[in-house]
Design a protein around this motif. Structure first.
Motif, PDB file in Angstrom:
ATOM      1  N   MET A   1     -29.291  60.804  75.208  1.00  0.00           N
ATOM      2  CA  MET A   1     -28.611  60.365  76.416  1.00  0.00           C
ATOM      3  C   MET A   1     -27.851  59.087  76.078  1.00  0.00           C
ATOM      4  O   MET A   1     -28.401  58.174  75.469  1.00  0.00           O
ATOM      5  N   GLN A   2     -26.600  59.033  76.456  1.00  0.00           N
ATOM      6  CA  GLN A   2     -25.810  57.813  76.312  1.00  0.00           C
ATOM      7  C   GLN A   2     -25.242  57.491  77.686  1.00  0.00           C
ATOM      8  O   GLN A   2     -24.656  58.350  78.344  1.00  0.00           O
ATOM      9  N   GLN A   3     -25.430  56.256  78.122  1.00  0.00           N
ATOM     10  CA  GLN A   3     -25.048  55.873  79.470  1.00  0.00           C
ATOM     11  C   GLN A   3     -24.467  54.473  79.469  1.00  0.00           C
ATOM     12  O   GLN A   3     -25.049  53.571  78.886  1.00  0.00           O
ATOM     13  N   VAL A   4     -23.335  54.310  80.125  1.00  0.00           N
ATOM     14  CA  VAL A   4     -22.758  52.986  80.327  1.00  0.00           C
ATOM     15  C   VAL A   4     -23.335  52.431  81.616  1.00  0.00           C
ATOM     16  O   VAL A   4     -23.363  53.112  82.638  1.00  0.00           O
ATOM     17  N   ILE A   5     -23.798  51.188  81.554  1.00  0.00           N
ATOM     18  CA  ILE A   5     -24.385  50.550  82.727  1.00  0.00           C
ATOM     19  C   ILE A   5     -23.553  49.332  83.074  1.00  0.00           C
ATOM     20  O   ILE A   5     -23.442  48.404  82.267  1.00  0.00           O
ATOM     21  N   ALA A   6     -22.982  49.347  84.254  1.00  0.00           N
ATOM     22  CA  ALA A   6     -22.158  48.231  84.710  1.00  0.00           C
ATOM     23  C   ALA A   6     -22.748  47.549  85.935  1.00  0.00           C
ATOM     24  O   ALA A   6     -22.340  46.457  86.288  1.00  0.00           O
ATOM     25  N   LEU A  67     -28.362  49.357  73.302  1.00  0.00           N
ATOM     26  CA  LEU A  67     -27.251  49.127  72.384  1.00  0.00           C
ATOM     27  C   LEU A  67     -26.209  48.301  73.118  1.00  0.00           C
ATOM     28  O   LEU A  67     -25.784  48.677  74.213  1.00  0.00           O
ATOM     29  N   VAL A  68     -25.799  47.193  72.536  1.00  0.00           N
ATOM     30  CA  VAL A  68     -24.780  46.340  73.143  1.00  0.00           C
ATOM     31  C   VAL A  68     -23.526  46.438  72.288  1.00  0.00           C
ATOM     32  O   VAL A  68     -23.592  46.304  71.063  1.00  0.00           O
ATOM     33  N   GLN A  69     -22.403  46.668  72.932  1.00  0.00           N
ATOM     34  CA  GLN A  69     -21.145  46.748  72.202  1.00  0.00           C
ATOM     35  C   GLN A  69     -20.013  46.233  73.066  1.00  0.00           C
ATOM     36  O   GLN A  69     -20.152  46.139  74.284  1.00  0.00           O
ATOM     37  N   ASP A  70     -18.904  45.892  72.428  1.00  0.00           N
ATOM     38  CA  ASP A  70     -17.730  45.429  73.157  1.00  0.00           C
ATOM     39  C   ASP A  70     -17.160  46.565  73.991  1.00  0.00           C
ATOM     40  O   ASP A  70     -17.181  47.724  73.575  1.00  0.00           O
ATOM     41  N   ARG A  71     -16.659  46.204  75.161  1.00  0.00           N
ATOM     42  CA  ARG A  71     -15.961  47.193  75.980  1.00  0.00           C
ATOM     43  C   ARG A  71     -14.555  47.354  75.411  1.00  0.00           C
ATOM     44  O   ARG A  71     -13.914  46.370  75.067  1.00  0.00           O
ATOM     45  N   PRO A  72     -14.067  48.567  75.329  1.00  0.00           N
ATOM     46  CA  PRO A  72     -12.713  48.766  74.800  1.00  0.00           C
ATOM     47  C   PRO A  72     -11.662  48.186  75.753  1.00  0.00           C
ATOM     48  O   PRO A  72     -11.678  48.481  76.945  1.00  0.00           O
ATOM     49  N   GLU A  73     -10.821  47.328  75.213  1.00  0.00           N
ATOM     50  CA  GLU A  73      -9.698  46.751  75.957  1.00  0.00           C
ATOM     51  C   GLU A  73     -10.090  46.170  77.306  1.00  0.00           C
ATOM     52  O   GLU A  73      -9.347  46.299  78.281  1.00  0.00           O
ATOM     53  N   ALA A  74     -11.253  45.554  77.369  1.00  0.00           N
ATOM     54  CA  ALA A  74     -11.721  44.990  78.637  1.00  0.00           C
ATOM     55  C   ALA A  74     -11.535  43.484  78.616  1.00  0.00           C
ATOM     56  O   ALA A  74     -11.895  42.821  77.658  1.00  0.00           O
ATOM     57  N   PRO A  75     -10.976  42.937  79.686  1.00  0.00           N
ATOM     58  CA  PRO A  75     -10.850  41.482  79.756  1.00  0.00           C
ATOM     59  C   PRO A  75     -12.219  40.840  79.939  1.00  0.00           C
ATOM     60  O   PRO A  75     -13.132  41.439  80.504  1.00  0.00           O
ATOM     61  N   LEU A  76     -12.376  39.638  79.443  1.00  0.00           N
ATOM     62  CA  LEU A  76     -13.620  38.907  79.643  1.00  0.00           C
ATOM     63  C   LEU A  76     -13.708  38.440  81.080  1.00  0.00           C
ATOM     64  O   LEU A  76     -12.726  37.964  81.646  1.00  0.00           O
ATOM     65  N   LEU A  77     -14.861  38.574  81.663  1.00  0.00           N
ATOM     66  CA  LEU A  77     -15.077  38.165  83.045  1.00  0.00           C
ATOM     67  C   LEU A  77     -15.915  36.903  83.064  1.00  0.00           C
ATOM     68  O   LEU A  77     -16.803  36.711  82.239  1.00  0.00           O
ATOM     69  N   GLU A  78     -15.654  36.032  84.020  1.00  0.00           N
ATOM     70  CA  GLU A  78     -16.471  34.830  84.188  1.00  0.00           C
ATOM     71  C   GLU A  78     -17.637  35.161  85.110  1.00  0.00           C
ATOM     72  O   GLU A  78     -17.480  35.841  86.105  1.00  0.00           O
ATOM     73  N   ALA A  79     -18.791  34.641  84.747  1.00  0.00           N
ATOM     74  CA  ALA A  79     -19.982  34.853  85.572  1.00  0.00           C
ATOM     75  C   ALA A  79     -19.888  33.956  86.796  1.00  0.00           C
ATOM     76  O   ALA A  79     -19.530  32.794  86.708  1.00  0.00           O
ATOM     77  N   ASN A  80     -20.219  34.499  87.925  1.00  0.00           N
ATOM     78  CA  ASN A  80     -20.260  33.755  89.173  1.00  0.00           C
ATOM     79  C   ASN A  80     -21.627  33.085  89.275  1.00  0.00           C
ATOM     80  O   ASN A  80     -22.651  33.747  89.200  1.00  0.00           O
TER      81      ASN A  80
END
Length: 84
Positions: A1-6, A67-80
């Motif tokens: 199983m591979q799952q993206v968690i946002a 598993l942690v990896q970079d998101r493809p072409e994703a801008p960095l978000l600032e934590a609130n």
């Protein structure tokens, strides 16, 4: 199983799916983890109180890995700060 968690809500679904794929009931998973069945149920519904230690323990019992990896072409978000 591979799952993206946002979102935290998605984590609960991943936990439930992982447990089921491992062929475990909530009661069986709880016994292996040394916690109550109601705690498993709570975390599957709302994983917001889940610690990293608990997550890794559950993943180990369910045969999953983190598993942690970079998101493809994703801008960095600032934590609130309110989110912390």
């Amino acid at each position: 199983m591979q799952q993206v968690i946002a979102t935290i809500g998605q984590m609960g679904h991943v936990l439930a799916a992982g447990r089921k794929r491992a062929g475990l009931t909530q009661t069986q998973a709880a016994a292996r983890l040394g916690i109550s069945q109601s705690r498993i149920s709570t975390l599957e519904r709302d994983a917001s109180a889940l610690t990293l230690e608990q997550l890794l323990a559950m993943f180990g019992v369910y045969g999953l890995q983190l598993l942690v990896q970079d998101r493809p072409e994703a801008p960095l978000l600032e934590a609130n700060e309110a989110d912390w």
